[in-house]
Design a protein around this motif. Structure first.
Motif, mmCIF file in Angstrom:
data_model
loop_
_atom_site.group_PDB
_atom_site.id
_atom_site.type_symbol
_atom_site.label_atom_id
_atom_site.label_comp_id
_atom_site.label_asym_id
_atom_site.label_seq_id
_atom_site.Cartn_x
_atom_site.Cartn_y
_atom_site.Cartn_z
ATOM 1 N N SER A 5 0.757 -1.256 -0.007
ATOM 2 C CA SER A 5 0.027 0.261 -0.025
ATOM 3 C C SER A 5 0.921 1.449 -0.129
ATOM 4 N N PRO A 6 0.187 2.324 -0.424
ATOM 5 C CA PRO A 6 1.087 3.654 -0.224
ATOM 6 C C PRO A 6 1.779 3.883 1.193
ATOM 7 N N VAL A 7 1.144 3.460 2.200
ATOM 8 C CA VAL A 7 2.102 3.524 3.530
ATOM 9 C C VAL A 7 3.176 2.820 3.649
ATOM 10 N N LYS A 8 3.541 2.029 2.756
ATOM 11 C CA LYS A 8 4.829 1.290 2.755
ATOM 12 C C LYS A 8 5.410 0.663 4.003
ATOM 13 N N ALA A 9 4.291 0.185 4.626
ATOM 14 C CA ALA A 9 4.646 -0.657 5.801
ATOM 15 C C ALA A 9 4.645 -2.291 5.613
ATOM 16 N N VAL A 10 4.262 -2.804 4.644
ATOM 17 C CA VAL A 10 4.559 -4.001 4.434
ATOM 18 C C VAL A 10 4.959 -4.276 3.009
ATOM 19 N N GLU A 11 6.108 -5.041 3.034
ATOM 20 C CA GLU A 11 6.628 -5.285 1.700
ATOM 21 C C GLU A 11 6.251 -6.795 1.313
ATOM 22 N N ILE A 12 5.789 -6.942 0.065
ATOM 23 C CA ILE A 12 5.143 -8.307 -0.288
ATOM 24 C C ILE A 12 5.880 -8.939 -1.259
ATOM 25 N N ASP A 13 5.804 -10.168 -1.721
ATOM 26 C CA ASP A 13 6.425 -10.845 -2.782
ATOM 27 C C ASP A 13 5.138 -10.978 -3.830
ATOM 28 N N GLU A 14 5.487 -10.392 -5.041
ATOM 29 C CA GLU A 14 4.654 -10.762 -6.264
ATOM 30 C C GLU A 14 5.353 -11.569 -7.488
ATOM 31 N N CYS A 15 4.678 -12.493 -7.906
ATOM 32 C CA CYS A 15 5.058 -13.004 -9.210
ATOM 33 C C CYS A 15 4.831 -12.478 -10.439
ATOM 34 N N PRO A 16 5.759 -12.198 -11.330
ATOM 35 C CA PRO A 16 5.770 -11.387 -12.522
ATOM 36 C C PRO A 16 5.042 -12.277 -13.743
ATOM 37 N N GLY A 17 4.939 -13.392 -13.144
ATOM 38 C CA GLY A 17 4.363 -14.480 -14.146
ATOM 39 C C GLY A 17 2.788 -14.646 -14.168
ATOM 40 N N CYS A 18 2.581 -15.094 -12.688
ATOM 41 C CA CYS A 18 1.205 -15.388 -12.768
ATOM 42 C C CYS A 18 0.348 -14.489 -11.674
#
Length: 152
Positions: A83-96
């Motif tokens: 989110s814009p708050v930048k409190a939580v960094e997540i992992d996202e797959c560029p493929g799926c």
């Protein structure tokens, strides 16, 4: 599918008709766009999943290490803020477009959830403090025009 942190099998978990995959360490994998059915503390799905995941303690592993997608095994997941708050960094797959949350990250997303009013105020504050302006593309000599080029 296997946990990208521990390489142990992920277990399917059915929450309100939606299947997510959890690890024995409290991580969770969401298929494309599923996370938005769980990311708000007001949503029943999110409350149920958070309660289930609260049985796990936050892992002691290094969550800053890049991981491969549990679904697309050869693709390294991108790190980005949720989110814009930048409190939580997540992992996202560029493929799926799957999302991996490590233990405790869903709770942090709930803690930092912004209401629509807060989102509007944040957008206004960001625009005011950083001087966002609308920029028109300048006319370019490289842009095609409607003029007849043969009339020279």
């Amino acid at each position: 599918m296997y946990c990208p942190r521990s390489d142990t099998p992920l277990e399917p978990l059915l929450v309100g008709g939606i299947t997510v995959f959890t690890s024995a360490q409290g991580g969770v994998f969401f298929d494309n766009s599923q996370i938005f059915k769980f990311s708000s503390p007001e949503l029943k799905h999110g409350q149920v999943l958070l309660k289930y995941l609260s049985n796990y303690t936050e892992g002691e592993g290094d969550v800053s290490l890049r991981i491969n997608c549990p679904k697309c095994k050869k693709i390294v997941m991108m790190r980005r803020y949720f989110s814009p708050v930048k409190a939580v960094e997540i992992d996202e797959c560029p493929g799926c477009a799957g999302i991996w949350l490590d233990s405790g990250e869903l709770a942090k997303i709930h803690e930092n959830h912004l209401t629509p009013k807060e989102r509007k105020l944040l957008a206004h504050e960001m625009a005011t403090n950083h001087g966002f302006i609308t920029i028109k593309s300048p006319a370019s000599r490289f842009m095609p025009t409607n003029k007849n080029k043969n009339s020279a």
